[in-house]
Scaffold this motif. Structure first.
Motif, PDB file in Angstrom:
ATOM      1  N   VAL A  11      -2.622   0.288  -4.322  1.00  0.00           N
ATOM      2  CA  VAL A  11      -2.239  -1.043  -3.844  1.00  0.00           C
ATOM      3  C   VAL A  11      -1.359  -1.735  -4.871  1.00  0.00           C
ATOM      4  O   VAL A  11      -1.639  -1.708  -6.064  1.00  0.00           O
ATOM      5  CB  VAL A  11      -3.500  -1.897  -3.573  1.00  0.00           C
ATOM      6  CG1 VAL A  11      -3.105  -3.301  -3.118  1.00  0.00           C
ATOM      7  CG2 VAL A  11      -4.384  -1.232  -2.526  1.00  0.00           C
TER       8      VAL A  11
ATOM      9  N   LEU B 230      -4.548   6.297  -2.068  1.00  0.00           N
ATOM     10  CA  LEU B 230      -4.086   4.944  -1.804  1.00  0.00           C
ATOM     11  C   LEU B 230      -3.956   4.141  -3.087  1.00  0.00           C
ATOM     12  O   LEU B 230      -4.888   4.045  -3.877  1.00  0.00           O
ATOM     13  CB  LEU B 230      -5.050   4.225  -0.851  1.00  0.00           C
ATOM     14  CG  LEU B 230      -4.671   2.786  -0.474  1.00  0.00           C
ATOM     15  CD1 LEU B 230      -3.354   2.778   0.288  1.00  0.00           C
ATOM     16  CD2 LEU B 230      -5.778   2.133   0.341  1.00  0.00           C
TER      17      LEU B 230
ATOM     18  N   ASN C  11       0.842  -1.201   0.000  1.00  0.00           N
ATOM     19  CA  ASN C  11       0.000   0.000   0.000  1.00  0.00           C
ATOM     20  C   ASN C  11       0.876   1.248   0.000  1.00  0.00           C
ATOM     21  O   ASN C  11       1.876   1.311   0.719  1.00  0.00           O
ATOM     22  CB  ASN C  11      -0.890   0.043   1.249  1.00  0.00           C
ATOM     23  CG  ASN C  11      -2.028  -0.954   1.189  1.00  0.00           C
ATOM     24  OD1 ASN C  11      -3.103  -0.649   0.715  1.00  0.00           O
ATOM     25  ND2 ASN C  11      -1.781  -2.157   1.674  1.00  0.00           N
TER      26      ASN C  11
END
Length: 236
Positions: free
Chosen positions: A220, A218, A210
């Protein structure tokens, strides 16, 4: 790995700084207050698992519970969910003892590429891990509070297995689950004291990769696996 030539190294540093070698043993301080030890103090293993489950939801990590007899099938189902293709694992005797190696051999016959870490061919290991769809490892210590798994590396357990493949499956013995970092640090310290051996690398991993470095958005999978699954083995 053992610590070698420590005294010689420290003596050279002391000489360069114009100081005498420290001869008196430094005692570990005993703090009057230790609030870190009170977090989840007295929690049962079931309560710790409940905390871990809730935390896994926050760190985008799937958590599956199974037992040792059902572990091979549970693993096969998760591998199928992840698209199969290819798996890279540590060379760890526990995988054979738990029936995992036999299951991976079976999957290999069905067309899923399977590679076990081989310390004698370092570069080849890394190249295979980089192209693998799934990396399979084992948590030595699992932190309920943060949803963190702790992996110990050595020549048979390459650290790239946990972060180069696109997906990560981590086997979590129920007995490895502790409240938080406090207990993990104590465990590592005692383990080194007992064996005199330090893992070549200790990785604390909290779910998939992350990052929110850019404008706090954010993302991933930037620095490691996009997907992660913890499989709790209830009778270990």
């Amino acid at each position: 790995m053992a610590i070698e030539n420590r005294d010689i190294f420290l003596k050279k540093i002391a000489a360069r700084l114009g100081k005498e070698k420290v001869r008196k043993k430094i005692e570990k301080p005993e703090w009057k207050y230790a609030p870190q030890k009170r977090v989840l103090k007295g929690a049962s293993q079931s309560e710790l698992i409940s905390v871990l489950k809730n935390q896994c939801k926050l760190i985008h990590t799937d958590l599956i519970e199974t037992n040792l007899s059902n572990l091979p099938q549970t693993l096969e189902d998760r591998v199928s969910d992840y698209g199969g293709e290819s798996i890279v694992t540590w060379r760890d005797s526990r995988l054979k003892a738990w029936g995992v190696t036999a299951k991976l051999d079976e999957l290999h016959k069905q067309g899923v590429a399977y590679y076990e870490w081989n310390h004698e061919v370092e570069v080849e290991n890394i190249a295979i891990a980089e192209k693998a769809n799934i990396g399979l490892t084992i948590s030595e210590i699992t932190l309920a509070e943060s949803g963190t798994v702790v992996l110990f590396s050595d020549k048979h357990k390459g650290r790239t297995v946990s972060f180069l493949p696109e997906k990560s499956i981590i086997l979590v013995p129920r007995s490895s689950i502790v409240p938080r970092m406090t207990q993990a640090a104590a465990y590592i310290r005692e383990k080194i004291k007992e064996t005199g051996v330090i893992p070549s690398c200790i990785n604390f991993i909290t779910g998939p990769s992350n990052s929110a470095d850019i404008e706090m958005n954010l993302v991933v999978g930037v620095h490691g696996p996009i997907n992660a699954t913890y499989i709790i083995i209830s009778d270990l």
